[in-house]
Design a protein around this motif. Structure first.
Motif, PDB file in Angstrom:
ATOM      1  N   VAL A 340       0.838  -1.208   0.000  1.00  0.00           N
ATOM      2  CA  VAL A 340       0.000   0.000   0.000  1.00  0.00           C
ATOM      3  C   VAL A 340       0.868   1.251   0.000  1.00  0.00           C
ATOM      4  O   VAL A 340       0.603   2.213  -0.730  1.00  0.00           O
ATOM      5  CB  VAL A 340      -0.946  -0.009   1.224  1.00  0.00           C
ATOM      6  CG1 VAL A 340      -1.632   1.346   1.387  1.00  0.00           C
ATOM      7  CG2 VAL A 340      -1.989  -1.108   1.086  1.00  0.00           C
ATOM      8  N   TYR A 341       1.936   1.236   0.811  1.00  0.00           N
ATOM      9  CA  TYR A 341       2.826   2.391   0.851  1.00  0.00           C
ATOM     10  C   TYR A 341       3.473   2.636  -0.515  1.00  0.00           C
ATOM     11  O   TYR A 341       3.543   3.780  -0.997  1.00  0.00           O
ATOM     12  CB  TYR A 341       3.925   2.199   1.896  1.00  0.00           C
ATOM     13  CG  TYR A 341       5.004   3.249   1.800  1.00  0.00           C
ATOM     14  CD1 TYR A 341       4.836   4.484   2.410  1.00  0.00           C
ATOM     15  CD2 TYR A 341       6.161   3.013   1.064  1.00  0.00           C
ATOM     16  CE1 TYR A 341       5.808   5.468   2.292  1.00  0.00           C
ATOM     17  CE2 TYR A 341       7.138   3.996   0.940  1.00  0.00           C
ATOM     18  CZ  TYR A 341       6.955   5.211   1.553  1.00  0.00           C
ATOM     19  OH  TYR A 341       7.910   6.183   1.422  1.00  0.00           O
ATOM     20  N   GLN A 342       3.961   1.583  -1.137  1.00  0.00           N
ATOM     21  CA  GLN A 342       4.631   1.737  -2.429  1.00  0.00           C
ATOM     22  C   GLN A 342       3.688   2.317  -3.476  1.00  0.00           C
ATOM     23  O   GLN A 342       4.079   3.179  -4.279  1.00  0.00           O
ATOM     24  CB  GLN A 342       5.177   0.386  -2.888  1.00  0.00           C
ATOM     25  CG  GLN A 342       6.368  -0.105  -2.061  1.00  0.00           C
ATOM     26  CD  GLN A 342       6.733  -1.541  -2.366  1.00  0.00           C
ATOM     27  OE1 GLN A 342       6.008  -2.241  -3.051  1.00  0.00           O
ATOM     28  NE2 GLN A 342       7.862  -1.987  -1.829  1.00  0.00           N
ATOM     29  N   GLU A 348       2.173   9.608  -5.534  1.00  0.00           N
ATOM     30  CA  GLU A 348       2.571  10.950  -5.133  1.00  0.00           C
ATOM     31  C   GLU A 348       3.724  11.467  -5.993  1.00  0.00           C
ATOM     32  O   GLU A 348       3.729  12.639  -6.412  1.00  0.00           O
ATOM     33  CB  GLU A 348       2.971  10.955  -3.659  1.00  0.00           C
ATOM     34  CG  GLU A 348       3.309  12.326  -3.102  1.00  0.00           C
ATOM     35  CD  GLU A 348       2.121  13.265  -3.083  1.00  0.00           C
ATOM     36  OE1 GLU A 348       2.337  14.492  -3.016  1.00  0.00           O
ATOM     37  OE2 GLU A 348       0.963  12.785  -3.165  1.00  0.00           O
ATOM     38  N   ILE A 349       4.704  10.599  -6.280  1.00  0.00           N
ATOM     39  CA  ILE A 349       5.815  10.995  -7.151  1.00  0.00           C
ATOM     40  C   ILE A 349       5.291  11.394  -8.527  1.00  0.00           C
ATOM     41  O   ILE A 349       5.709  12.397  -9.111  1.00  0.00           O
ATOM     42  CB  ILE A 349       6.842   9.855  -7.255  1.00  0.00           C
ATOM     43  CG1 ILE A 349       7.519   9.617  -5.903  1.00  0.00           C
ATOM     44  CG2 ILE A 349       7.885  10.156  -8.327  1.00  0.00           C
ATOM     45  CD1 ILE A 349       8.374   8.357  -5.857  1.00  0.00           C
ATOM     46  N   HIS A 350       4.333  10.616  -9.032  1.00  0.00           N
ATOM     47  CA  HIS A 350       3.760  10.911 -10.353  1.00  0.00           C
ATOM     48  C   HIS A 350       3.057  12.268 -10.332  1.00  0.00           C
ATOM     49  O   HIS A 350       3.194  13.071 -11.276  1.00  0.00           O
ATOM     50  CB  HIS A 350       2.765   9.809 -10.738  1.00  0.00           C
ATOM     51  CG  HIS A 350       2.091  10.040 -12.052  1.00  0.00           C
ATOM     52  ND1 HIS A 350       2.692   9.785 -13.265  1.00  0.00           N
ATOM     53  CD2 HIS A 350       0.847  10.522 -12.346  1.00  0.00           C
ATOM     54  CE1 HIS A 350       1.864  10.082 -14.247  1.00  0.00           C
ATOM     55  NE2 HIS A 350       0.737  10.538 -13.715  1.00  0.00           N
ATOM     56  N   SER A 351       2.313  12.544  -9.262  1.00  0.00           N
ATOM     57  CA  SER A 351       1.595  13.819  -9.185  1.00  0.00           C
ATOM     58  C   SER A 351       2.535  15.009  -9.007  1.00  0.00           C
ATOM     59  O   SER A 351       2.195  16.135  -9.379  1.00  0.00           O
ATOM     60  CB  SER A 351       0.587  13.779  -8.032  1.00  0.00           C
ATOM     61  OG  SER A 351       1.251  13.712  -6.779  1.00  0.00           O
ATOM     62  N   ARG A 405       8.447  15.490   2.648  1.00  0.00           N
ATOM     63  CA  ARG A 405       7.283  15.972   3.387  1.00  0.00           C
ATOM     64  C   ARG A 405       5.974  15.621   2.671  1.00  0.00           C
ATOM     65  O   ARG A 405       4.995  15.187   3.281  1.00  0.00           O
ATOM     66  CB  ARG A 405       7.389  17.475   3.586  1.00  0.00           C
ATOM     67  CG  ARG A 405       6.278  18.062   4.445  1.00  0.00           C
ATOM     68  CD  ARG A 405       6.495  19.547   4.694  1.00  0.00           C
ATOM     69  NE  ARG A 405       6.531  20.306   3.435  1.00  0.00           N
ATOM     70  CZ  ARG A 405       7.634  20.855   2.923  1.00  0.00           C
ATOM     71  NH1 ARG A 405       8.795  20.745   3.577  1.00  0.00           N
ATOM     72  NH2 ARG A 405       7.593  21.534   1.788  1.00  0.00           N
ATOM     73  N   ASP A 406       5.975  15.772   1.351  1.00  0.00           N
ATOM     74  CA  ASP A 406       4.759  15.471   0.585  1.00  0.00           C
ATOM     75  C   ASP A 406       4.415  13.987   0.645  1.00  0.00           C
ATOM     76  O   ASP A 406       3.241  13.608   0.817  1.00  0.00           O
ATOM     77  CB  ASP A 406       4.939  15.904  -0.872  1.00  0.00           C
ATOM     78  CG  ASP A 406       5.020  17.415  -1.015  1.00  0.00           C
ATOM     79  OD1 ASP A 406       4.484  18.124  -0.134  1.00  0.00           O
ATOM     80  OD2 ASP A 406       5.637  17.890  -2.000  1.00  0.00           O
ATOM     81  N   ILE A 407       5.426  13.133   0.471  1.00  0.00           N
ATOM     82  CA  ILE A 407       5.175  11.688   0.490  1.00  0.00           C
ATOM     83  C   ILE A 407       4.755  11.239   1.892  1.00  0.00           C
ATOM     84  O   ILE A 407       3.838  10.419   2.044  1.00  0.00           O
ATOM     85  CB  ILE A 407       6.419  10.918   0.011  1.00  0.00           C
ATOM     86  CG1 ILE A 407       6.689  11.212  -1.467  1.00  0.00           C
ATOM     87  CG2 ILE A 407       6.237   9.411   0.228  1.00  0.00           C
ATOM     88  CD1 ILE A 407       7.941  10.539  -2.002  1.00  0.00           C
ATOM     89  N   THR A 408       5.403  11.769   2.921  1.00  0.00           N
ATOM     90  CA  THR A 408       5.056  11.393   4.298  1.00  0.00           C
ATOM     91  C   THR A 408       3.627  11.814   4.615  1.00  0.00           C
ATOM     92  O   THR A 408       2.876  11.073   5.270  1.00  0.00           O
ATOM     93  CB  THR A 408       6.035  12.042   5.288  1.00  0.00           C
ATOM     94  OG1 THR A 408       7.358  11.598   4.990  1.00  0.00           O
ATOM     95  CG2 THR A 408       5.684  11.668   6.721  1.00  0.00           C
ATOM     96  N   ARG A 409       3.235  13.013   4.150  1.00  0.00           N
ATOM     97  CA  ARG A 409       1.864  13.474   4.385  1.00  0.00           C
ATOM     98  C   ARG A 409       0.859  12.560   3.690  1.00  0.00           C
ATOM     99  O   ARG A 409      -0.212  12.263   4.227  1.00  0.00           O
ATOM    100  CB  ARG A 409       1.701  14.906   3.888  1.00  0.00           C
ATOM    101  CG  ARG A 409       0.327  15.500   4.222  1.00  0.00           C
ATOM    102  CD  ARG A 409       0.126  16.861   3.588  1.00  0.00           C
ATOM    103  NE  ARG A 409       1.180  17.792   3.967  1.00  0.00           N
ATOM    104  CZ  ARG A 409       2.058  18.307   3.116  1.00  0.00           C
ATOM    105  NH1 ARG A 409       2.013  17.969   1.819  1.00  0.00           N
ATOM    106  NH2 ARG A 409       2.985  19.140   3.521  1.00  0.00           N
TER     107      ARG A 409
END
Length: 428
Positions: A340-342, A348-351, A405-409
């Motif tokens: 799920v995390y991956q 998020e990386i794509h966005s 920060r974005d990925i952690t959020r």
């Protein structure tokens, strides 16, 4: 259909024929002149499910210890009463004697068993290193591990201690030989041109699948055991079923050996749990289905003892599976959380890099990788994210922290982000 031939002892001819007449069986009687202790040879065709009850009827008339019985499998039987027998004995299971003989024949002699085990394991180990499902399945065709599992279960239910000990011995030693063969093979191929230098076997999907088993592997083993015993009871072909059982045992055993060869004891431990759970599950379903199907010892006085032994072994196997399943449960949950995390991190990386309104749309995303394994999840370690990008100019400071920060959020999981900037050129 089955063709039963019985040499009838002197003094039992009338009783045997009367019993067959009561059952409505067509038979032929021939005088026996070669051996003085027998008076006749009686031959009669019956459906497979009728062999056991009719032989029980004949035992009731006192020929159990003296008669000489052969059960054959003819191509075709034409009989005016066979249709009625088929309707009366509608089951499809073979007789106890035939079941016992089939199970005994499925465990080959030692030289054949161990040579085929070694060959199939080496081929399976090769398939694991090549990440080739076709090679792995091909190795299973020659793996002889179905017979011992069926022999041990049949021997327990019908009270044949020799068959039990033979089946258990073959299973234990066969898996040990498989592990040792894979370990030796892995040790020999390391450092050769056959294997890429510095290869990490944990990164090979076929290997990862075997040392990180989940509850689906348990269902595979249960299904393989059920298919094996049903094919045995019904007297049907067992080659394909044997492949299924071998798939549940040989690749995990080969994984254990490769883990030992690479001195990666996490791989060896995970593969060992997989192999033990699969082996116990196959034996569990075989024991349970044989007993539920009504197979019992030939001697009535042994039924109670056989029941006690069967239930005791089922209970021991259940406890062992329950203990080992704790590991399967942890792996299943950890795998779910990391998967799920991956997915969330990749989204998020794509966005962040793709689309007109993406914060880093002017950056060219070369590639990205997200590494997060169940062991790291339980150890509380952060996930590893690596992004390779080609910036349009001088890259700004703090971009890794902002992406972190974005990925952690988005994921709610502690993350470590590495951003690699490259300047690329392309020839004309």
């Amino acid at each position: 259909m089955r063709l039963v031939q019985i040499l009838v002892p002197r003094g039992k001819r009338t009783d045997v024929l009367d019993a067959l007449d009561e059952e409505g069986v067509d038979y032929a009687v021939f005088d026996e002149t070669g051996r003085t202790e027998f008076t006749a040879l009686v031959t009669f065709p019956v459906p497979p499910s009728a062999v056991e009850p009719i032989l029980e009827k004949l035992r009731d008339v006192g020929i159990e210890e003296d008669a000489f019985t052969i059960v054959l499998q003819p191509e075709t039987v034409v009989s005016r009463r066979i249709g009625e027998l088929k309707r009366r004995y509608a089951g499809v299971n073979i007789a106890r004697e035939e079941l016992r003989d089939r199970a005994s024949e499925m465990a080959p002699d030692r030289s054949t068993f161990f040579s085929m085990t070694v060959i199939s394991t080496i081929i399976a180990a090769t398939g694991l290193l090549l990440n080739s499902s076709a090679v792995i399945i091909g190795a299973m065709v020659i793996a002889p591990l179905m017979g011992p599992a069926m022999a041990a279960s049949v021997g327990t239910v019908v009270d044949e201690p020799d068959l039990v000990s033979r089946g258990v011995w073959y299973q234990v030693t066969g898996l040990l030989v498989a592990i040792a063969s894979a370990a030796l093979f892995g040790f020999l191929v390391q450092g050769t041109v056959l294997i890429p230098p510095g290869i990490d076997i944990r990164t090979i999907p076929a290997v990862t699948e075997r040392f990180t088993p989940n509850f689906l592997s348990l269902l595979l083993a249960l299904g393989a055991g059920a298919a094996g015993v049903i094919s045995l009871m019904r007297g049907s072909g067992s080659v394909i079923v044997g492949v299924m059982i071998a798939v549940a045992l040989v690749p995990p055993a080969a994984t254990v050996g490769l883990g030992i060869a690479w001195l990666d004891f996490g791989v060896a431990l995970g593969g060992t749990v997989n192999v033990l759970v699969n082996l116990l599950s196959i034996n569990l379903t075989a024991l349970a289905l044989l007993w539920v199907s009504g197979y019992r010892p030939e001697r009535i006085r042994s039924v109670g003892e056989a029941r006690s032994r069967t239930l005791a072994r089922i209970a021991v196997i259940l406890v062992a599976i329950a203990v080992l399943s704790l590991g399967l449960g942890l792996v299943t949950y950890g795998t779910n959380r990391t998967t799920v995390y991956q997915e969330q991190a990749n989204d998020e990386i794509h966005s962040l890099f793709n689309g007109e309104n993406a914060p880093y749309a002017e950056y060219q995303l070369v590639n990205s990788s997200v590494t997060y394994r169940p062991i790291e999840f339980y150890q509380g370690k952060p996930a590893q994210v690596r992004i390779v990008t080609d910036p349009p100019g001088q890259p700004p400071d703090g971009i890794a922290q902002r992406i972190d920060r974005d990925i952690t959020r988005r994921t709610g999981q502690k993350t470590t982000v590495e951003v690699v900037f490259v300047q690329s050129q392309e020839s004309s």
